[in-house]
Design a protein around this motif. Structure first.
Motif, short mmCIF file in Angstrom:
data_model
loop_
_atom_site.label_atom_id
_atom_site.label_comp_id
_atom_site.label_asym_id
_atom_site.label_seq_id
_atom_site.Cartn_x
_atom_site.Cartn_y
_atom_site.Cartn_z
N THR A 79 1.16 -0.88 0.00
CA THR A 79 0.07 0.21 0.01
C THR A 79 1.16 0.48 -0.05
N GLN A 80 0.66 2.50 -0.68
CA GLN A 80 0.94 3.74 -1.05
C GLN A 80 -0.12 4.66 -0.80
N THR A 81 0.45 5.48 -0.51
CA THR A 81 -0.44 7.23 -0.40
C THR A 81 -0.62 7.55 -1.40
N ASN A 311 -3.78 11.91 0.23
CA ASN A 311 -2.75 11.26 0.72
C ASN A 311 -3.49 9.72 0.68
N ILE A 313 -5.14 5.83 0.82
CA ILE A 313 -4.65 4.27 0.18
C ILE A 313 -6.00 3.78 0.02
N SER A 367 0.34 3.26 4.96
CA SER A 367 1.41 2.96 4.06
C SER A 367 2.08 2.11 4.37
#
Length: 389
Positions: A79-81, A311, A313, A367
């Protein structure tokens, strides 16, 4: 089960010792010497415990060397923002406020038509003339009479200024002249209704009445339809639940299926009235029409940006499960070693907006987490897994 293992072990011990041992046991039993039998049992028991210990060591080695083959195979996504824009998808139709039917203002014969269908016209341009029935001649007479009244009034005014003549004569001349001027203005206004002019710049979409047709004010006597395609907009009905998120200035993506064309624009106006029949309010979205391809009543698919997050997810909706209590959860791979072996752990999450196959996660993960994607439906909480990304 334990007895079976015991018997198997004794068999193995006897077999490993050869046939002599089997004869020795049989002979000892047949002799019936209790002390000798017990001594033999102790000896065989010690051999059994030694073999059992060796089997445990072998089992441990096998589990260590081949145990990974029995682990569930999964794939993960990290997972990344990222920036997330959610769009509300609706349908609308193209309209223009400059699409009108032109009616005659007086009765008479349509004497002359100066334009044809598809012709561009400017505001105030002469489109047609209606026979005035001699009104222009009457206007000429009124102007002649007005000139005489003006001359009479000017002479009476000079005499009155010289104190010659009566005041009543001056006032009568003045009143007569003003009445003539008023009659001319009224006649000119009536005569102006014999001409039909363009109320705004646009295109003559339809010439409804032909030259020589008798026309009159009122329904059924439309002469022209004029349309301006440069000032188009889309009329969209939005459910009242989006009243706080859909407002002026919001970005809108418009797609015309028939034209296979898309444009990016913004909401120009939001309505202040909730329709009680469908609980919706109306918005206007301006549509630039440089090429003139967009026509009134054309169907359009509209995507309105009703929510944004800088931001966010996002995870695939397919990896989310739901328990009996209605809680949504995902599995996260943790404690991952160099051999890509980890532990699957359940995480209760809170979700937000959905866009296509992706869902925004508001809480429960962060994240950098490794969300189990393929195999998420088969693993269990705290289960050991092998990752095959």
């Amino acid at each position: 089960m334990k007895n079976i293992l015991y018997l198997l072990t004794i068999t193995i011990v006897i077999t490993s010792c050869g046939g002599d041992t089997q004869k020795s046991v049989d002979r000892i039993v047949s002799e019936g010497n209790l002390k000798t039998i017990r001594a033999t049992k102790i000896k065989i028991s010690q051999q059994y415990k030694a073999l059992e210990s060796q089997m445990l060591v072998l089992d441990s080695a096998i589990a260590k060397l081949e145990g990974n083959k029995n682990l569930p195979l999964v794939s993960t996504i990290e997972t990344q923002t990222e920036k997330f824009n959610h769009f509300l998808e609706l349908q609308g139709s193209v309209k223009t406020k400059q699409n009108v039917l032109i009616y005659p203002e007086m009765a008479g014969t349509l004497q002359r038509v100066y334009v044809k269908e598809g012709q561009k016209v400017k505001k105030g341009q002469l489109l047609a003339i209606i026979d005035d029935g001699g009104m222009s001649s009457q206007l000429t007479q009124l102007k002649t009479q007005a000139e005489l009244s003006k001359t009479t009034f000017e002479r009476q005014k000079r005499l009155w200024e010289q104190k010659i003549g009566s005041e009543i004569q001056f006032l009568q001349a003045k009143t007569n002249y003003e009445a003539q001027v008023s009659a001319i203005k009224q006649a000119e206004s009536q005569l102006g209704k014999s001409t039909i002019r363009a109320p705004f710049s646009g295109i003559i979409d339809n010439v409804i009445k032909d030259q020589g047709t008798v026309v009159a004010p009122g329904p059924g006597s439309e002469v022209f339809r004029i349309v301006n395609l440069s000032n188009m907009y889309i009329d969209v009905e939005v459910p009242e639940t989006y009243l706080n998120s859909v407002n002026n200035g919001r970005q809108a993506l418009v797609y015309f299926p028939v034209l296979d064309d898309s444009i990016v624009t913004k909401i120009r106006q939001t309505g202040n009235f909730i329709n009680p029949n469908n609980r919706s309010f109306t918005i206007e979205i301006p549509v630039p029409n440089k090429n003139g391809n967009i026509k009134p009543n054309l169907t359009a698919r509209v995507q309105i940006n009703d929510y944004s997050s800088e931001n966010a997810i996002l995870i695939p909706q397919s990896v989310i499960s739901e328990n009996a209590a209605g809680d949504q959860y995902v599995y996260v791979a943790e404690e991952i070693n160099a051999d890509n072996i980890g532990i699957a752990k359940k995480r209760i999450i809170t979700t937000g907006k959905t866009q296509g196959a992706l869902v925004e996660v508001l809480s429960g993960i962060k994240s950098g987490n490794h969300i189990i994607k393929e195999g998420a439906r088969t693993v269990k909480d705290e289960q050991k897994i092998e990752i095959i990304n």
